[in-house]
Design a protein around this motif. Structure first.
Motif, mmCIF file in Angstrom:
data_model
loop_
_atom_site.group_PDB
_atom_site.id
_atom_site.type_symbol
_atom_site.label_atom_id
_atom_site.label_comp_id
_atom_site.label_asym_id
_atom_site.label_seq_id
_atom_site.Cartn_x
_atom_site.Cartn_y
_atom_site.Cartn_z
ATOM 1 N N VAL A 125 0.827 -1.214 0.000
ATOM 2 C CA VAL A 125 0.000 0.000 0.000
ATOM 3 C C VAL A 125 0.854 1.253 0.000
ATOM 4 C CG1 VAL A 125 -1.633 1.345 1.398
ATOM 5 C CG2 VAL A 125 -2.037 -1.068 1.005
ATOM 6 N N LYS A 126 2.014 1.211 0.656
ATOM 7 C CA LYS A 126 2.868 2.401 0.727
ATOM 8 C C LYS A 126 3.362 2.836 -0.646
ATOM 9 C CE LYS A 126 6.751 -0.503 2.118
ATOM 10 N NZ LYS A 126 7.680 -0.779 3.214
ATOM 11 N N ASN A 127 3.277 1.945 -1.646
ATOM 12 C CA ASN A 127 3.685 2.301 -3.001
ATOM 13 C C ASN A 127 2.605 3.060 -3.759
ATOM 14 O OD1 ASN A 127 6.159 1.002 -2.626
ATOM 15 N ND2 ASN A 127 5.329 -0.968 -3.265
ATOM 16 N N ILE A 128 1.400 3.162 -3.181
ATOM 17 C CA ILE A 128 0.320 3.926 -3.809
ATOM 18 C C ILE A 128 0.509 5.390 -3.424
ATOM 19 C CG2 ILE A 128 -2.178 4.221 -4.002
ATOM 20 C CD1 ILE A 128 -2.493 1.293 -3.140
ATOM 21 N N ALA A 129 0.750 6.235 -4.431
ATOM 22 C CA ALA A 129 1.120 7.633 -4.164
ATOM 23 C C ALA A 129 -0.062 8.483 -3.707
ATOM 24 C CB ALA A 129 1.748 8.244 -5.415
ATOM 25 N N VAL A 130 -1.251 8.240 -4.243
ATOM 26 C CA VAL A 130 -2.406 9.080 -3.938
ATOM 27 C C VAL A 130 -3.050 8.607 -2.638
ATOM 28 C CG1 VAL A 130 -4.635 9.932 -4.782
ATOM 29 C CG2 VAL A 130 -2.778 9.461 -6.401
ATOM 30 N N ARG A 131 -3.156 9.540 -1.661
ATOM 31 C CA ARG A 131 -3.655 9.181 -0.327
ATOM 32 C C ARG A 131 -5.060 8.597 -0.378
ATOM 33 N NH1 ARG A 131 -6.168 10.593 4.400
ATOM 34 N NH2 ARG A 131 -4.900 10.320 6.286
ATOM 35 N N SER A 132 -5.947 9.177 -1.185
ATOM 36 C CA SER A 132 -7.332 8.701 -1.250
ATOM 37 C C SER A 132 -7.400 7.266 -1.793
ATOM 38 C CB SER A 132 -8.191 9.633 -2.111
ATOM 39 O OG SER A 132 -7.664 9.718 -3.425
ATOM 40 N N GLU A 133 -6.522 6.936 -2.740
ATOM 41 C CA GLU A 133 -6.486 5.576 -3.275
ATOM 42 C C GLU A 133 -5.934 4.598 -2.242
ATOM 43 O OE1 GLU A 133 -7.719 4.402 -6.182
ATOM 44 O OE2 GLU A 133 -8.569 6.414 -6.317
ATOM 45 N N ARG A 134 -4.933 5.060 -1.492
ATOM 46 C CA ARG A 134 -4.360 4.226 -0.432
ATOM 47 C C ARG A 134 -5.417 3.926 0.625
ATOM 48 N NH1 ARG A 134 -0.553 7.618 1.966
ATOM 49 N NH2 ARG A 134 0.619 7.515 0.044
ATOM 50 N N LEU A 135 -6.183 4.957 0.996
ATOM 51 C CA LEU A 135 -7.222 4.792 2.000
ATOM 52 C C LEU A 135 -8.310 3.844 1.512
ATOM 53 C CD1 LEU A 135 -8.309 5.594 4.774
ATOM 54 C CD2 LEU A 135 -9.367 7.584 3.707
ATOM 55 N N LYS A 136 -8.681 3.979 0.248
ATOM 56 C CA LYS A 136 -9.723 3.110 -0.323
ATOM 57 C C LYS A 136 -9.272 1.642 -0.283
ATOM 58 C CE LYS A 136 -11.476 4.560 -4.169
ATOM 59 N NZ LYS A 136 -11.627 4.817 -5.636
ATOM 60 N N THR A 137 -8.015 1.408 -0.625
ATOM 61 C CA THR A 137 -7.468 0.043 -0.586
ATOM 62 C C THR A 137 -7.494 -0.510 0.834
ATOM 63 O OG1 THR A 137 -6.028 0.527 -2.468
ATOM 64 C CG2 THR A 137 -5.438 -1.378 -1.093
ATOM 65 N N LEU A 138 -7.096 0.328 1.803
ATOM 66 C CA LEU A 138 -7.060 -0.114 3.201
ATOM 67 C C LEU A 138 -8.455 -0.353 3.763
ATOM 68 C CD1 LEU A 138 -4.177 2.159 4.461
ATOM 69 C CD2 LEU A 138 -4.189 -0.336 4.517
ATOM 70 N N MET A 139 -9.427 0.435 3.335
ATOM 71 C CA MET A 139 -10.797 0.258 3.821
ATOM 72 C C MET A 139 -11.338 -1.113 3.446
ATOM 73 S SD MET A 139 -11.876 2.581 5.779
ATOM 74 C CE MET A 139 -13.526 1.887 5.839
ATOM 75 N N HIS A 140 -10.861 -1.653 2.335
ATOM 76 C CA HIS A 140 -11.283 -2.998 1.918
ATOM 77 C C HIS A 140 -10.504 -4.081 2.656
ATOM 78 C CE1 HIS A 140 -14.009 -1.641 -1.165
ATOM 79 N NE2 HIS A 140 -13.069 -0.904 -1.720
ATOM 80 N N ALA A 141 -9.397 -3.684 3.284
ATOM 81 C CA ALA A 141 -8.530 -4.667 3.936
ATOM 82 C C ALA A 141 -9.009 -5.043 5.329
ATOM 83 C CB ALA A 141 -7.103 -4.138 3.999
ATOM 84 N N PHE A 142 -9.595 -4.083 6.060
ATOM 85 C CA PHE A 142 -10.008 -4.343 7.442
ATOM 86 C C PHE A 142 -11.428 -4.889 7.523
ATOM 87 C CE2 PHE A 142 -6.713 -1.092 8.023
ATOM 88 C CZ PHE A 142 -5.963 -1.667 9.035
ATOM 89 N N THR A 143 -11.635 -5.706 8.540
ATOM 90 C CA THR A 143 -12.975 -6.228 8.797
ATOM 91 C C THR A 143 -13.134 -6.492 10.296
ATOM 92 O OG1 THR A 143 -14.570 -7.943 8.160
ATOM 93 C CG2 THR A 143 -12.308 -8.651 8.438
ATOM 94 N N LEU A 144 -14.377 -6.608 10.732
ATOM 95 C CA LEU A 144 -14.663 -6.921 12.130
ATOM 96 C C LEU A 144 -15.141 -8.361 12.244
ATOM 97 C CD1 LEU A 144 -16.580 -3.701 13.223
ATOM 98 C CD2 LEU A 144 -14.220 -4.294 13.766
ATOM 99 N N HIS A 145 -14.761 -9.019 13.320
ATOM 100 C CA HIS A 145 -15.146 -10.404 13.573
ATOM 101 C C HIS A 145 -16.490 -10.402 14.305
ATOM 102 C CE1 HIS A 145 -15.040 -14.564 14.591
ATOM 103 N NE2 HIS A 145 -13.756 -14.728 14.291
#
Length: 198
Positions: A125-145
């Motif tokens: 993810v750190k290789n994604i330069a645009v902050r909004s794109e990085r955030l969008k990718t991370l939002m798909h990464a986390f989940t709650l049990h």
């Protein structure tokens, strides 16, 4: 031990970092593989974290956790439990989880190891330069049990402390906080990091 605790501002309710990671870094040329090399001077806490993460010196967990407890966690008397930020890389032993566990023991607060999950690898993810794109990718990464929510979160409201190692852009912490607040039983999300980039 001298540190420079600073508030870190984000969508979380309140957050602090113990100190900057690096005091000075000077380019010293390229190595035999053509990669840049640096002469780096770290803060005391930055050096402890470096030794823990990159030299696998797990004896550094206790002094880091003690500093975090004494200088940050005591600012949050209303936390109900602690969560270590889910890791981006697979390691046999996860430094952040070890710090969070020790902090939970020092604070006498339970540690949740599987409420917040990150089943997707996000080391690139750190290789994604645009902050909004990085955030969008991370939002798909986390989940709650959901099983943890149903079985263990029996009260109507909880305040959570989220522990991480290094605060850089804040996108990971923002995505994790947003995910936690999707749970109706999570009230406040506090953040504590060992070091910060700036």
């Amino acid at each position: 031990m001298s540190t420079n605790v600073k508030e870190i501002v984000g969508i979380w309710d309140k957050g602090y970092s113990l100190d900057k990671h690096t005091q000075k870094s000077t380019f010293t040329g390229n190595n035999q593989f053509g990669r840049p090399t640096f002469n780096t001077t770290r803060t005391h806490v930055g050096e402890l974290l470096y030794q823990l993460k990159y030299k696998q010196d797990f004896a550094k967990v206790h002094p880091i956790a003690q500093l975090m407890h004494d200088q940050i966690v005591t600012k949050f008397p209303d936390i109900d439990f602690i969560i270590g930020m889910p890791p981006s890389k697979v390691r046999l032993k996860q430094p952040v989880h070890e710090i969070a566990y020790r902090v939970s023991r020092l604070a006498d607060k339970p540690l949740s190891t599987n409420l917040l999950l990150k089943p997707l690898a996000t080391s690139q993810v750190k290789n994604i330069a645009v902050r909004s794109e990085r955030l969008k990718t991370l939002m798909h990464a986390f989940t709650l049990h959901n099983d943890v929510i149903q079985k263990y979160l029996t009260d109507p409201s909880y305040n959570v402390l989220l522990v991480d190692d290094l605060y850089d852009t804040g996108t990971s912490l923002e995505a994790a906080t947003t995910t936690l607040k999707m749970c109706s039983k999570i009230n406040k999300v506090y953040v504590a990091t060992v070091t910060r980039k700036n």
